[in-house]
Design an enzyme around this catalytic site. Structure first.
Site, mmCIF file in Angstrom:
data_model
loop_
_atom_site.group_PDB
_atom_site.id
_atom_site.type_symbol
_atom_site.label_atom_id
_atom_site.label_comp_id
_atom_site.label_asym_id
_atom_site.label_seq_id
_atom_site.Cartn_x
_atom_site.Cartn_y
_atom_site.Cartn_z
ATOM 1 C CD GLU A 286 -2.914 -1.073 2.403
ATOM 2 O OE1 GLU A 286 -2.871 -0.070 3.174
ATOM 3 O OE2 GLU A 286 -3.713 -2.000 2.547
ATOM 4 C CG HIS A 305 -6.162 0.597 4.339
ATOM 5 N ND1 HIS A 305 -4.993 0.015 4.749
ATOM 6 C CD2 HIS A 305 -6.977 0.579 5.431
ATOM 7 C CE1 HIS A 305 -5.071 -0.336 6.021
ATOM 8 N NE2 HIS A 305 -6.288 0.003 6.462
#
Length: 347
Positions: A286, A305
């Site tokens: 990420e 996310h």
């Protein structure tokens, strides 16, 4: 306005001014602390502020925490180890505006006996709601229809041959009876789904006790599997290749928790084969690289996310911060305090 520490709070000196230091990333400050909430916080003490990224050096940290009694943190704040704690000798309470504390507190911190609370409960409704949205989308095949239409496929091809499912009567398997897991369960049951839970820490007498089952059984018999367990050493890789293989063809898999709980390679293979569909808010890397393998699959629903990052959850967290600091200063029991043992079972 002048603020002073109350009498009868042994850790404070009567008549001394209360100093609260707010260290939240600039892009998140207004989300957590809109003006009404900030004014409520200011009513409790003299506020100083810093961006956590500006506190990397000991000199900057010492200057910012000089005389501070109450520290409000979020992401990016320096780890509270012995060296940092020595630079904040007046610190009496740490209030974390976000959820996970593993990176923030250290053995040295626990040794001080300082109380610490966090506002993670504020995110539970938001995470559960996205998980429910994922569940409904997968059951109704919305992700597949959307991908097909955007890709220019024919109307008939986009409609597909497999019928969608409704959540009423669907079998939902929940891995982890966490705060978010429990809220998700409430939502699913309210819509008529049958829910079962895997969580070895659910005790007799818990309202969920009658819904518990073994992990393999849950995976093999659920239409939707939703992960709500925390990321701990115990849960690392808990859903591995064998567990993914135990899922029936057509299972829908939802993860708004942490990627470490799942063997992401095995999951990718199962989704890429078309055997199961998935909805994911968390990933091994990420931000997700623009050429990442997950981006090319038509039967996976992806979000960056953001499960807990709603405007509502941030505002709830800010209000929790203020209320918890108020309790601390009044010498009242904290509602969201954590111990070292608590943290060992949390993500």
């Amino acid at each position: 306005m002048s603020h002073h520490l109350g009498v009868g709070q042994g850790q404070y000196r009567p008549g001394s001014p209360i100093r609260i230091h707010l260290s939240v990333p600039a892009k998140e400050k207004e989300a957590f602390f809109p003006l009404p909430t900030l004014h409520s916080l200011a009513a409790l003490g003299e506020i100083t502020e810093s961006d956590p990224a500006a506190l990397r050096t000991e000199e900057a940290f010492r200057e910012a925490l000089d005389g501070v009694h109450v520290l409000v943190t979020a992401w990016g704040f320096p780890r509270l180890d012995a060296a940092r704690l020595a630079l904040a000798p007046d610190l009496r309470f740490v209030m974390h505006a976000a959820s996970s504390l593993h990176w923030l507190v250290s053995d040295d911190f626990w040794a001080t006996g300082l109380p610490v609370s966090q506002a993670g409960v504020a995110m539970a409704p938001a995470v559960a709601e996205l998980s429910l949205g994922f569940t409904l989308s997968l059951l109704r095949r919305t992700h597949r229809h959307d991908h097909a239409l955007h890709a220019g496929q024919s109307w008939e091809t986009a409609a597909g041959s497999e019928r969608a499912r409704e959540i009423g009567g669907a079998r939902i398997g929940v891995v982890g009876a966490s705060r978010t897991g429990r809220r998700y369960i409430e939502m699913c049951r309210a819509l008529g789904a049958g829910v079962r839970v895997y969580d070895p820490y659910v005790k007799a007498g818990d309202p969920l006790a009658e819904l518990t089952t073994g992990l393999t059984d849950l995976l093999a018999t659920s239409d939707v599997v939703a992960v709500h367990a925390p990321a701990t050493p115990e849960t690392h890789g808990m859903i591995g290749a064998d567990e993914i293989a135990a899922m029936r063809d057509g299972t829908r898999f939802v993860n708004t928790s942490r990627p470490s709980i799942v063997d992401m390679d095995a999951l990718f293979d199962a989704v890429a084969s078309g055997r199961i569909d998935a909805a994911l808010d968390v990933f091994d890397s990420e931000p997700l690289p623009v050429d990442d393998r997950w981006r090319g699959l038509p039967n996976v629903l992806l979000t960056p996310h953001v499960a807990g990052a709603t405007a509502d959850s941030r505002q709830r967290a800010g209000r929790i911060v203020v209320a918890e600091i108020r309790r601390h200063l009044a010498g009242e029991p904290l509602q969201h305090a954590l111990t070292r043992d608590d943290l060992a079972r949390m993500g």
